[in-house]
Design a protein around this motif. Structure first.
Motif, PDB file in Angstrom:
ATOM      1  N   VAL A 112      50.954  32.793  51.997  1.00 19.42           N
ATOM      2  CA  VAL A 112      50.661  31.469  51.446  1.00 19.42           C
ATOM      3  C   VAL A 112      49.203  31.086  51.666  1.00 19.42           C
ATOM      4  N   ASN A 113      48.804  30.058  50.944  1.00 16.80           N
ATOM      5  CA  ASN A 113      47.530  29.378  51.142  1.00 16.80           C
ATOM      6  C   ASN A 113      47.875  27.916  51.346  1.00 16.80           C
ATOM      7  N   SER A 114      47.646  27.411  52.542  1.00 15.09           N
ATOM      8  CA  SER A 114      48.086  26.052  52.876  1.00 15.09           C
ATOM      9  C   SER A 114      47.414  24.981  52.035  1.00 15.09           C
ATOM     10  N   HIS A 115      46.334  25.328  51.341  1.00 12.39           N
ATOM     11  CA  HIS A 115      45.630  24.348  50.502  1.00 12.39           C
ATOM     12  C   HIS A 115      46.006  24.482  49.028  1.00 12.39           C
ATOM     13  N   ASN A 116      46.967  25.343  48.743  1.00 10.40           N
ATOM     14  CA  ASN A 116      47.412  25.538  47.369  1.00 10.40           C
ATOM     15  C   ASN A 116      48.818  24.956  47.216  1.00 10.40           C
ATOM     16  N   ARG A 117      48.963  23.956  46.359  1.00  9.18           N
ATOM     17  CA  ARG A 117      50.226  23.238  46.225  1.00  9.18           C
ATOM     18  C   ARG A 117      51.372  24.156  45.794  1.00  9.18           C
ATOM     19  N   GLU A 118      51.106  25.024  44.816  1.00 11.92           N
ATOM     20  CA  GLU A 118      52.162  25.911  44.329  1.00 11.92           C
ATOM     21  C   GLU A 118      52.606  26.891  45.414  1.00 11.92           C
ATOM     22  N   SER A 119      51.639  27.341  46.210  1.00  5.80           N
ATOM     23  CA  SER A 119      51.970  28.254  47.298  1.00  5.80           C
ATOM     24  C   SER A 119      52.883  27.592  48.315  1.00  5.80           C
ATOM     25  N   ILE A 120      52.596  26.348  48.651  1.00  6.64           N
ATOM     26  CA  ILE A 120      53.426  25.620  49.624  1.00  6.64           C
ATOM     27  C   ILE A 120      54.797  25.296  49.035  1.00  6.64           C
ATOM     28  N   LYS A 121      54.843  25.030  47.728  1.00 10.04           N
ATOM     29  CA  LYS A 121      56.139  24.806  47.083  1.00 10.04           C
ATOM     30  C   LYS A 121      57.039  26.024  47.230  1.00 10.04           C
ATOM     31  N   GLU A 122      56.468  27.214  47.054  1.00 10.55           N
ATOM     32  CA  GLU A 122      57.245  28.440  47.197  1.00 10.55           C
ATOM     33  C   GLU A 122      57.755  28.593  48.627  1.00 10.55           C
ATOM     34  N   LEU A 123      56.907  28.265  49.603  1.00 10.15           N
ATOM     35  CA  LEU A 123      57.335  28.336  51.001  1.00 10.15           C
ATOM     36  C   LEU A 123      58.447  27.331  51.272  1.00 10.15           C
ATOM     37  N   LEU A 124      58.303  26.128  50.731  1.00  9.15           N
ATOM     38  CA  LEU A 124      59.328  25.110  50.930  1.00  9.15           C
ATOM     39  C   LEU A 124      60.651  25.542  50.311  1.00  9.15           C
ATOM     40  N   ASN A 125      60.595  26.222  49.183  1.00 10.22           N
ATOM     41  CA  ASN A 125      61.820  26.736  48.554  1.00 10.22           C
ATOM     42  C   ASN A 125      62.484  27.799  49.434  1.00 10.22           C
ATOM     43  N   VAL A 126      61.667  28.638  50.070  1.00  6.10           N
ATOM     44  CA  VAL A 126      62.207  29.643  50.987  1.00  6.10           C
ATOM     45  C   VAL A 126      62.905  28.972  52.156  1.00  6.10           C
ATOM     46  N   VAL A 127      62.267  27.943  52.716  1.00  9.28           N
ATOM     47  CA  VAL A 127      62.858  27.224  53.849  1.00  9.28           C
ATOM     48  C   VAL A 127      64.163  26.554  53.438  1.00  9.28           C
ATOM     49  N   ARG A 128      64.155  25.897  52.268  1.00 15.33           N
ATOM     50  CA  ARG A 128      65.393  25.265  51.775  1.00 15.33           C
ATOM     51  C   ARG A 128      66.505  26.295  51.626  1.00 15.33           C
TER      52      ARG A 128
END
Length: 377
Positions: A112-128
Motif C-alpha cells: 500500500v501507499n498510505s497517501h493513496n486513497r484507492e490503496s487504503i480502500k483496498e486495505l480496508l476491504n481486506v480488513v473487512r
C-alpha cells in the motif's frame, strides 16, 4: 564488494549502540501490545516495502499468540518509495506470501501507499473481509484490529487514512480525531482506538513503534537506519549518507539522470515539474526539495559516477568517490562552503531526506529471500 564494506561500517556503528533506541517508553509499549494481542480479532503488521524483512515487528515473531488461522495481515507500506519493479502489487504479494508460507507464518500480504486513497480502500476491504471471516460472516458485530510495527513505517498515516475513508455517520465527520504523523520515529506514545468501518463495526488500535534492541542479522541495522527507523541523532548522519551513496553508486538508477538539465525532464523528480524563473531559484535556494535543486543533485551524482576513473571494486577507491560526492553536494544543496566541522551534517541530512521521501529515486534495500526457489518448489 566495496559497497558491502561501507555497509559493514554502519552495521558496526549500530551494533555499538547496544540497543540504545530501546528505552523505557518502548519497553512499556511492547508490554502493552503483548497484553492486547490475545484480546483482538486481527493483527495488522506494517512494514516498510523498501526493507520488508528487516522492518518486521520482532515482538510479534518472537512469541506468536495468534492461532494459525490467518488472523494476521502484513502490510508493505511506502510501496511508492521502493523500486517499482520490486513493489508491483501482484508480484510483491505473491513472492512474499510464498516466502512466508515456507516460514509457516502464512499471513495475508498487501502492498500500500498510505497517501493513496484507492490503496487504503483496498486495505480496508481486506480488513473487512478478514473480520467477516473471523466473525463467521456476521455484519452486526464488532471487530478489533491491532496495528503494530517498528517506528516510522507509517502506522499512524495508515490509521488516519482508514479512519477518514471508513467513517459513516455525519456526527463522526465533525468530530474526527487524528493520529500524530511525523517523519521522526517514536512520536506515537499511547495506544489509541479509531473507528474505521461499520457493518461490521471495526476499531483499529494504533500502537507506538517498537524496535527490538537486537536484530536477526547485521544487515538489518544499516537498512533500518537508512529508512529512519533508528533515530538519526543516535548515529552519524554522515555514515548513513555514505551507505546511501554506496547503494546509489552500485545501482543503475543514476543512468536515467545522465541527460538531466536545469530546464527539462518533467518526470525526473517523481512529481510534475514546472519551469521556474531565476527569481524563484533565488527565493527558494535554501529549500533542498525544490525541483531544480533535486535535478542538480541527481545530475551531479550521475556525472561523478560516470566520470570516476578509479576501480569501484576497490574499497579505498569506492570510499574516495563517496567522499568526493559529499563535498560536491555542498554546492548542489546550496550549503555554505566555509570551513566547519559540521559541514557534512546538513549535506547528509538533506540527502537522506530526499531518499526517504522518494525524491532521489526508488531503491529497494532487500529482496524476498530465495524467492525463485521458494516459488518453484
Amino acid at each position: 564488494m566495496a559497497a558491502e564494506a561501507v555497509s559493514r561500517r554502519l552495521a558496526e556503528a549500530v551494533r555499538e549502540l547496544s540497543g540504545a533506541w530501546y528505552g523505557r517508553h518502548m519497553a512499556a509499549a511492547e508490554r502493552a501490545i503483548r497484553t492486547r494481542l490475545p484480546l483482538v480479532d486481527l493483527v495488522v503488521e506494517v512494514r516498510d516495502a523498501r526493507a520488508p524483512a528487516s522492518s518486521a515487528f520482532q515482538p510479534l515473531h518472537r512469541r506468536t499468540p495468534l492461532e494459525p488461522d490467518g488472523r494476521r495481515v502484513v502490510v508493505l507500506n511506502k510501496a511508492d518509495l521502493a523500486d517499482p519493479s520490486e513493489t508491483e502489487l501482484l508480484v510483491v504479494v505473491q513472492r512474499w506470501m510464498a516466502y512466508m508460507k515456507k516460514q509457516r507464518s502464512c499471513p495475508w500480504v498487501a502492498a500500500v501507499n498510505s497517501h493513496n486513497r484507492e490503496s487504503i480502500k483496498e486495505l480496508l476491504n481486506v480488513v473487512r473481509s478478514r473480520i467477516r471471516e473471523i466473525k463467521h460472516g456476521k455484519n452486526d458485530c464488532t471487530g478489533t484490529v491491532l496495528l503494530v510495527g517498528i517506528p516510522n513505517v507509517g502506522k499512524s498515516a495508515i490509521v488516519n487514512a482508514m479512519h477518514q475513508i471508513g467513517r459513516i455517520g455525519a456526527a463522526e465527520k465533525g468530530k474526527l480525531k487524528h493520529a500524530i504523523v511525523s517523519s521522526h520515529p517514536g512520536e506515537t506514545r499511547d495506544i489509541i482506538g479509531y473507528k474505521v468501518a461499520s457493518h461490521p463495526n471495526i476499531y483499529v488500535l494504533d500502537t507506538p513503534g517498537v524496535l527490538s534492541p537486537r536484530f536477526v542479522n547485521e544487515d538489518s541495522g544499516p537498512r533500518l537506519a537508512l529508512i529512519g527507523a533508528i533515530k538519526d541523532s543516535l548515529l552519524e548522519e554522515y555514515d548513513i549518507a555514505q551507505f546511501l551513496l554506496a547503494i546509489v553508486n552500485s545501482r543503475e538508477e543514476y543512468r536515467k539522470w545522465e541527460n538531466l538539465n536545469q530546464v527539462g525532464d518533467n518526470t525526473s523528480c517523481g512529481n510534475s515539474i514546472t519551469s521556474r524563473s531565476h527569481n524563484n531559484k533565488r527565493q527558494y535556494a535554501s529549500d533542498h526539495t525544490q525541483d531544480f535543486i533535486v535535478r542538480t543533485v541527481r545530475q551531479m551524482l550521475s556525472e561523478t559516477i560516470s566520470s570516476f576513473k578509479g576501480d569501484l571494486g576497490e574499497v579505498d577507491e569506492f570510499k574516495r568517490l563517496i567522499s568526493y560526492q559529499l563535498v560536491s553536494l555542498q554546492e548542489a544543496f546550496k550549503v555554505s562552503t566555509e570551513p566547519s566541522e559540521d559541514m557534512c551534517k546538513p549535506v547528509a541530512m538533506k540527502l537522506l531526506n530526499l531518499y526517504r521521501t522518494g525524491r532521489l529515486g526508488h531503491y529497494t534495500l532487500e529482496h524476498v529471500p530465495d524467492v525463485r526457489q521458494q516459488v518453484i518448489s
